[in-house]
Design a protein around this motif. Structure first.
Motif, PDB file in Angstrom:
ATOM      1  N   THR A  67     -24.963 -47.508  -9.928  1.00 50.48           N
ATOM      2  CA  THR A  67     -24.422 -46.149  -9.871  1.00 50.48           C
ATOM      3  C   THR A  67     -23.168 -46.107  -9.019  1.00 50.48           C
ATOM      4  N   ILE A  68     -22.133 -45.476  -9.561  1.00 48.00           N
ATOM      5  CA  ILE A  68     -20.899 -45.204  -8.824  1.00 48.00           C
ATOM      6  C   ILE A  68     -20.700 -43.699  -8.792  1.00 48.00           C
ATOM      7  N   TRP A  69     -20.442 -43.156  -7.615  1.00 50.78           N
ATOM      8  CA  TRP A  69     -20.198 -41.719  -7.476  1.00 50.78           C
ATOM      9  C   TRP A  69     -18.694 -41.462  -7.447  1.00 50.78           C
ATOM     10  N   LEU A  70     -18.204 -40.722  -8.433  1.00 48.44           N
ATOM     11  CA  LEU A  70     -16.804 -40.286  -8.448  1.00 48.44           C
ATOM     12  C   LEU A  70     -16.776 -38.862  -7.906  1.00 48.44           C
ATOM     13  N   ASP A  97     -27.541 -34.569 -23.652  1.00 48.83           N
ATOM     14  CA  ASP A  97     -27.053 -33.617 -22.652  1.00 48.83           C
ATOM     15  C   ASP A  97     -26.376 -34.398 -21.540  1.00 48.83           C
ATOM     16  N   ARG A  98     -25.067 -34.540 -21.667  1.00 49.67           N
ATOM     17  CA  ARG A  98     -24.304 -35.388 -20.750  1.00 49.67           C
ATOM     18  C   ARG A  98     -23.312 -34.542 -19.971  1.00 49.67           C
ATOM     19  N   PHE A  99     -22.775 -35.160 -18.904  1.00 53.00           N
ATOM     20  CA  PHE A  99     -21.672 -34.496 -18.212  1.00 53.00           C
ATOM     21  C   PHE A  99     -20.398 -34.676 -19.024  1.00 53.00           C
ATOM     22  N   LEU A 100     -19.688 -33.590 -19.235  1.00 55.78           N
ATOM     23  CA  LEU A 100     -18.380 -33.648 -19.878  1.00 55.78           C
ATOM     24  C   LEU A 100     -17.360 -32.946 -18.991  1.00 55.78           C
ATOM     25  N   PHE A 213      -2.830 -36.998 -18.680  1.00 50.95           N
ATOM     26  CA  PHE A 213      -4.180 -36.809 -18.160  1.00 50.95           C
ATOM     27  C   PHE A 213      -4.426 -37.699 -16.949  1.00 50.95           C
ATOM     28  N   THR A 214      -5.090 -37.159 -15.912  1.00 51.10           N
ATOM     29  CA  THR A 214      -5.418 -37.896 -14.698  1.00 51.10           C
ATOM     30  C   THR A 214      -6.891 -37.665 -14.331  1.00 51.10           C
ATOM     31  N   VAL A 215      -7.370 -38.401 -13.324  1.00 54.19           N
ATOM     32  CA  VAL A 215      -8.737 -38.212 -12.835  1.00 54.19           C
ATOM     33  C   VAL A 215      -8.931 -36.788 -12.327  1.00 54.19           C
ATOM     34  N   PHE A 216      -7.879 -36.204 -11.773  1.00 57.72           N
ATOM     35  CA  PHE A 216      -7.923 -34.824 -11.279  1.00 57.72           C
ATOM     36  C   PHE A 216      -8.398 -33.869 -12.379  1.00 57.72           C
ATOM     37  N   ASP A 217      -7.935 -34.093 -13.607  1.00 52.48           N
ATOM     38  CA  ASP A 217      -8.278 -33.208 -14.721  1.00 52.48           C
ATOM     39  C   ASP A 217      -9.730 -33.361 -15.167  1.00 52.48           C
ATOM     40  N   LEU A 218     -10.383 -34.463 -14.767  1.00 50.85           N
ATOM     41  CA  LEU A 218     -11.767 -34.684 -15.168  1.00 50.85           C
ATOM     42  C   LEU A 218     -12.733 -33.689 -14.538  1.00 50.85           C
ATOM     43  N   PHE A 219     -12.446 -33.286 -13.300  1.00 53.24           N
ATOM     44  CA  PHE A 219     -13.436 -32.546 -12.534  1.00 53.24           C
ATOM     45  C   PHE A 219     -13.042 -31.114 -12.207  1.00 53.24           C
ATOM     46  N   VAL A 220     -11.761 -30.813 -12.250  1.00 52.70           N
ATOM     47  CA  VAL A 220     -11.319 -29.497 -11.820  1.00 52.70           C
ATOM     48  C   VAL A 220     -11.752 -28.424 -12.830  1.00 52.70           C
ATOM     49  N   PRO A 221     -12.206 -27.265 -12.375  1.00 57.56           N
ATOM     50  CA  PRO A 221     -12.605 -26.188 -13.306  1.00 57.56           C
ATOM     51  C   PRO A 221     -11.427 -25.717 -14.147  1.00 57.56           C
TER      52      PRO A 221
END
Length: 329
Positions: A67-70, A97-100, A213-221
């Motif tokens: 497991t890696i926590w981003l 049912d996955r995280f997207l 696209f960057t990692v920032f865009d993966l998580f930001v609302p």
């Protein structure tokens, strides 16, 4: 004193919650609240000279499943074939049912394959796997398609040789070869010297979106992007729309020809993924004439084709290089 006590209490709650979450997951490097393992991932990427090498280090340290926590989101990495086969092929529907990324879900509206979740994703996955199997993917028939494409590509190289020598750019060679096979399977059309620009246009659209696209865009609302980065949000939405519109042009044309009766599809022998999908769409329309909300639509097809293009082209051609090769003919 009160602020120190409040801060300590909040920190203790965060640490305990993180510990309770970590206990339920496969082993991995010790994660920190909020930032997870990002600091370790960056360090080992630098130390081992690459992200792949960093993940290989984690695999050797913690096993084939770790497991890696981003940030606050855990990602379980499966690094051996047997477990991957068991999880994603034999029991794929259990993981529907996955995280997207919120941005992906917002743009796709839960349509397609990469950006869909739940029953929509499970149904499209079932259909896509069945359609590809019927077209020979995983069997000798698929190998024949690939060999036909390679023969045609090599003939073009021979035709362009000068004094018996050809200069081949490996990256471009694999790009267009893979792209031609993918397009042939999806819409029944390969790329050659006459329409090669169409492939280059598709690749340019994908590359432009990937650069944005960057990692920032993966998580930001999504609301955060809309409010504070509206131009970035619009560019990304427009980029996805342009990609889906371009790669699904032939599908839309084929749909119109089928509806008008100009070019019907043989139910026993669909020639492409699009033809198989259109047959399924027609079948569902007959079943659900009174039901306005159905899963199989042309809008969904656009996202499915875009996702299949992205998955097939990007993952295959990243193994090639930008070197050139002198080929004596």
């Amino acid at each position: 004193m009160f602020l120190v006590l409040l801060f300590s209490t909040c920190l203790a709650i965060i640490i305990v919650r993180q510990y309770l979450k970590v206990r339920k997951l496969p082993p991995g490097p010790t994660s920190l609240p909020l930032i997870g393992n990002i600091h370790q991932l960056v360090y080992h990427t630098w130390r081992h000279k690459g992200i792949v090498e960093a993940f290989d280090y984690f695999r050797q340290t913690y096993g084939d499943v770790f497991t890696i926590w981003l940030g606050p989101i855990p990602h379980v990495s499966i690094c051996d074939y047997e477990t991957s086969q068991e999880v994603f092929v034999k029991n794929g529907n259990k993981y529907k049912d996955r995280f997207l990324p919120p941005l992906f879900e917002h743009i796709s509206g839960n349509l397609g394959l990469v950006s869909a979740n739940g029953e929509n994703w499970a149904e499209m996955r079932r259909f896509a796997l069945g359609a590809f199997r019927s077209m020979g993917v995983g069997r000798d028939l698929m190998e024949e398609r690939i060999m036909v494409e390679l023969d045609a590509r090599c003939s073009e190289i021979d035709a362009s040789s000068i004094d018996g020598t050809s200069v081949v750019h490996i990256s471009s060679f694999f790009d267009i070869t893979v792209g031609s096979v993918i397009n042939s399977i999806l819409v029944g059309k390969r790329y050659d010297e006459h329409n090669k620009q169409e492939f280059l246009d598709i690749k340019a659209l994908f590359d432009a979106n990937a650069d944005l696209f960057t990692v920032f865009d993966l998580f930001v609302p999504v609301w955060f992007l809309k409010k504070f980065f509206p131009s970035r949000f619009e560019r990304f939405v427009k980029g996805v729309e342009n990609i889906n519109n371009y790669v699904s042009r032939e599908a839309m044309e084929r749909y119109e020809k089928m509806r008008s009766g100009e070019c019907p599809i043989d139910p026993e022998d669909p020639q492409s993924f699009v033809e198989a999908y259109l047959l399924k769409l027609e079948e569902e329309e007959k079943k659900l004439k009174e039901e306005p909300d159905r899963m199989y639509t042309m809008k969904c097809l656009r996202f499915v084709i875009g996702d299949l293009w992205l998955a097939g082209q990007d993952t295959t051609t990243t193994t090639s290089s930008d070197e050139s090769y002198l080929s004596p003919t």
